[in-house]
Design an enzyme around this catalytic site. Structure first.
Site, PDB file in Angstrom:
ATOM      1  CE  LYS A  33      16.039   6.484  49.638  1.00 58.22           C
ATOM      2  NZ  LYS A  33      16.462   5.728  48.474  1.00 58.22           N
TER       3      LYS A  33
ATOM      4  CB  CYS B 245      11.821   3.577  51.173  1.00 55.83           C
ATOM      5  SG  CYS B 245      13.220   2.740  51.906  1.00 55.83           S
TER       6      CYS B 245
ATOM      7  CD  GLU C 230     -21.057   0.251  28.216  1.00 53.19           C
ATOM      8  OE1 GLU C 230     -20.557   0.458  27.112  1.00 53.19           O
ATOM      9  OE2 GLU C 230     -21.679   1.124  28.857  1.00 53.19           O
TER      10      GLU C 230
ATOM     11  CE  LYS D  62       7.215   0.399  58.479  1.00 53.46           C
ATOM     12  NZ  LYS D  62       7.095  -0.362  57.270  1.00 53.46           N
TER      13      LYS D  62
HETATM   14  N1  LIG Z   1     -22.888   0.967  31.361  1.00 52.65           N
HETATM   15  C1  LIG Z   1     -22.267   0.364  32.332  1.00 52.65           C
HETATM   16  O1  LIG Z   1     -21.374  -0.477  32.132  1.00 52.65           O
HETATM   17  C2  LIG Z   1     -22.628   0.647  33.757  1.00 52.65           C
HETATM   18  C3  LIG Z   1     -22.067  -0.133  34.780  1.00 52.65           C
HETATM   19  C4  LIG Z   1     -22.420   0.125  36.095  1.00 52.65           C
HETATM   20  C5  LIG Z   1     -23.296   1.174  36.379  1.00 52.65           C
HETATM   21  N2  LIG Z   1     -23.802   1.942  35.380  1.00 52.65           N
HETATM   22  C6  LIG Z   1     -24.753   3.002  35.738  1.00 52.65           C
HETATM   23  O2  LIG Z   1     -26.062   2.517  35.463  1.00 52.65           O
HETATM   24  C7  LIG Z   1     -26.887   3.567  34.947  1.00 52.65           C
HETATM   25  C8  LIG Z   1     -27.400   3.192  33.569  1.00 52.65           C
HETATM   26  O3  LIG Z   1     -26.295   3.069  32.696  1.00 52.65           O
HETATM   27  P1  LIG Z   1     -26.483   2.569  31.212  1.00 52.65           P
HETATM   28  O4  LIG Z   1     -25.124   2.565  30.601  1.00 52.65           O
HETATM   29  O5  LIG Z   1     -27.299   1.337  31.202  1.00 52.65           O
HETATM   30  O6  LIG Z   1     -27.340   3.802  30.629  1.00 52.65           O
HETATM   31  P2  LIG Z   1     -27.937   3.994  29.162  1.00 52.65           P
HETATM   32  O7  LIG Z   1     -27.807   5.424  28.836  1.00 52.65           O
HETATM   33  O8  LIG Z   1     -27.358   2.963  28.243  1.00 52.65           O
HETATM   34  O9  LIG Z   1     -29.474   3.641  29.350  1.00 52.65           O
HETATM   35  C9  LIG Z   1     -30.359   4.398  30.108  1.00 52.65           C
HETATM   36  C10 LIG Z   1     -31.766   4.093  29.615  1.00 52.65           C
HETATM   37  O10 LIG Z   1     -32.687   4.748  30.489  1.00 52.65           O
HETATM   38  C11 LIG Z   1     -33.781   5.163  29.656  1.00 52.65           C
HETATM   39  N3  LIG Z   1     -34.598   6.149  30.384  1.00 52.65           N
HETATM   40  C12 LIG Z   1     -34.343   7.467  30.602  1.00 52.65           C
HETATM   41  N4  LIG Z   1     -35.367   8.010  31.297  1.00 52.65           N
HETATM   42  C13 LIG Z   1     -36.251   7.035  31.555  1.00 52.65           C
HETATM   43  C14 LIG Z   1     -37.488   6.965  32.248  1.00 52.65           C
HETATM   44  N5  LIG Z   1     -38.025   8.056  32.821  1.00 52.65           N
HETATM   45  N6  LIG Z   1     -38.133   5.791  32.310  1.00 52.65           N
HETATM   46  C15 LIG Z   1     -37.600   4.680  31.738  1.00 52.65           C
HETATM   47  N7  LIG Z   1     -36.435   4.683  31.058  1.00 52.65           N
HETATM   48  C16 LIG Z   1     -35.775   5.838  30.971  1.00 52.65           C
HETATM   49  C17 LIG Z   1     -33.112   5.670  28.404  1.00 52.65           C
HETATM   50  O11 LIG Z   1     -34.018   5.771  27.318  1.00 52.65           O
HETATM   51  C18 LIG Z   1     -32.046   4.594  28.192  1.00 52.65           C
HETATM   52  O12 LIG Z   1     -32.542   3.539  27.414  1.00 52.65           O
HETATM   53  C19 LIG Z   1     -26.010   4.824  34.965  1.00 52.65           C
HETATM   54  O13 LIG Z   1     -26.229   5.502  36.175  1.00 52.65           O
HETATM   55  C20 LIG Z   1     -24.601   4.265  34.931  1.00 52.65           C
HETATM   56  O14 LIG Z   1     -23.687   5.162  35.518  1.00 52.65           O
HETATM   57  C21 LIG Z   1     -23.497   1.687  34.080  1.00 52.65           C
END
Ligand SMILES: NC(=O)c1ccc[n+]([C@@H]2O[C@H](COP(=O)([O-])OP(=O)(O)OC[C@H]3O[C@@H](n4cnc5c(N)ncnc54)[C@H](O)[C@@H]3O)[C@@H](O)[C@H]2O)c1
Length: 438
Positions: free
Chosen positions: A271, A268, A161, A324
């Protein structure tokens, strides 16, 4: 390509905008009507550098549309990305509520679809979830067979993000977990042009990788901050220390020490780690992560010992004794520690280490043997073959080429072989092979 994206949070919205920008027809699906309305009017549901203009452009182009109708989205596209949230449940486990409900809907939509379809899970899910939970739901509700009638992949998302559009275009790598080689084809088409490796692996590895990456990032931050606090207390310049640490691309910022194997040891690491922990303690600085390293290392030796003892093995040939390959230094060798534990449990051992010739040992090493394992002399032998002869277990703690070929030659059926080093060709061994943590 015609693509549907389920879940328009950070991951989904960035994918929607970037895939639309790259010329694909994208249908966004979410249960949150407010997000759908925002996108339909050309506005971004999230704040990220560059996303506002991108969403506005792709919606105006007509290539991006939104709906709350999952069935219609599946019917009108050939590939779906699942990007719904998988937040922590109150007990720390992962809540799969959204993805499980959605899997039912996708399965039901696949039932009536006659064209081929690929479902790509991008949400972070615990290893095994795709094959053990999501696929069975998709199959149950579609009445079809995964990887035959439709494809399911897992593609971990590495974007961060704050820089997600930039990360989408310059990811560290593209990794696709597939259950069937053909399934990666459309993803190669979508992401193959990116300036990084496109790697196909199995689904469980891809699922686990995402956790390993995030844990590693957390570990790096925790390390830098704990070192920072110690530096602060000692009056050292933490920024200089860490930036110089990062200058070493051979041992520090590299693949060195990042392969699963046996415990660390030697004269190392333990320690100096103990000395740093003492310094921290004497300055009232708490460093729980660094303090966890020695107990973690001890647990790893326990793990090796337990793997042997729990089988009820009575005799073992130990190949390697120093900490090692290529050294005779026995000080704080975890292999010596392992040997001690096995002897303590009454096992009969024979030990071979080409660098450790008892008669030649002098100084610290000689003292170490006399004090820590005084009876070791009678256990040392002259060859791999001799150490392995008659032993029900063989512990491999050295990885030299010569030792490997001796191992391949002298292993025998019924022998339990515990590999601590990553034997290059375990298939050449007779007996029952087991890696220490693989
Ligand atoms: N945010 C990140 O930077 C990031 C990075 C890599 C992976 N992830 C992973 O990706 C996934 C999503 O993360 P995010 O931050 O985008 O989540 P988020 O919470 O911002 O968004 C999830 C969205 O899914 C929607 N949703 C829920 N149920 C639904 C359904 N049945 N049908 C359609 N939409 C539905 C919600 O309304 C929401 O808009 C998570 O598993 C997270 O761990 C996130």
């Amino acid at each position: 390509m015609r693509i549907s994206i389920f879940g328009l949070g950070y991951v989904g919205a960035v994918s929607l905008a970037c895939l639309g920008r790259d010329g694909h027809d994208v249908t966004g699906v979410d249960i949150d009507q407010a997000k759908l309305d925002l996108i339909a009017s050309g506005k971004s549901p999230i704040v990220e550098a560059g996303i506002i203009e991108l969403v506005s452009d792709v919606v105006a182009s007509g290539r991006v549309t939104v709906t709350n109708d999952a069935a219609q989205a599946i019917e009108s596209t050939e590939l779906s990305f699942v990007c719904v949230g998988t937040p922590s449940a109150p007990n720390g486990s992962q809540s799969l509520d959204a993805i499980l409900r959605l899997s039912e809907q996708i399965g039901a939509a696949l039932k009536t679809k006659s064209q081929p379809h690929t479902v790509v899970i991008r949400s972070t899910v615990q290893p095994g979830t795709v094959e053990e939970t999501i696929i069975p739901i998709l199959e149950k509700h579609s009445g079809k067979i995964a990887q035959e009638d439709f494809y399911v992949c897992f593609q971990p998302e590495f974007l961060r993000e704050g820089s997600s559009v930039q990360d989408y275009d310059f990811p560290p790598m593209t990794v696709v977990g597939v259950g069937e080689a053909k399934a990666a084809g459309p993803l190669k088409e979508l992401f193959g042009h990116l300036p990084c490796k496109f790697i196909e692996t199995d689904i469980r590895t891809a699922e686990t990788l995402k956790y390993a990456c995030n844990t590693f990032h957390a570990l790096k931050i925790g390390f830098a901050n704990e070192i920072g606090r110690v530096c602060q207390a000692l009056g050292s310049d933490s920024n200089s220390v860490m930036s110089l640490l990062c200058e070493d691309k051979q041992l520090n910022i590299s693949t060195a020490y990042l392969r699963p194997g046996f415990a660390f040891g030697g004269s190392c690491l333990p320690k100096d780690l103990r000395a740093l922990l003492y310094l921290a303690k004497s300055h009232d600085v708490e460093v729980p992560m660094l303090a966890g390293l020695l107990p973690s290392n001890r647990l790893h030796v326990d793990h090796a010992a337990n793997m042997i003892l729990e089988r009820g093995e009575r005799s073992a040939g130990i190949v390697g004794l120093s900490f090692k390959s290529g050294t005779d230094d026995l000080r704080e060798s975890p292999l010596v520690d392992l040997v001690e534990r096995l002897i303590g449990k009454g096992m009969n051992l024979k030990i071979y280490d080409p660098e450790v010739r008892l008669s030649q040992l002098i100084g610290a090493n000689k003292r170490y043997i006399e004090e820590v394992v005084p009876h070791i002399g009678s256990l040392m032998c002259e060859s791999v073959e001799e150490a392995m002869q008659g032993a029900s277990t063989v512990v491999v703690g050295l990885s030299d080429k010569e030792i490997m070929s001796d191992l391949y030659e002298h292993s025998r059926e019924g022998q339990f072989i515990l590999d601590l080093v990553g034997i290059p060709e375990p298939a050449k061994l007779r007996g029952e092979y087991q890696g220490i943590c693989w």
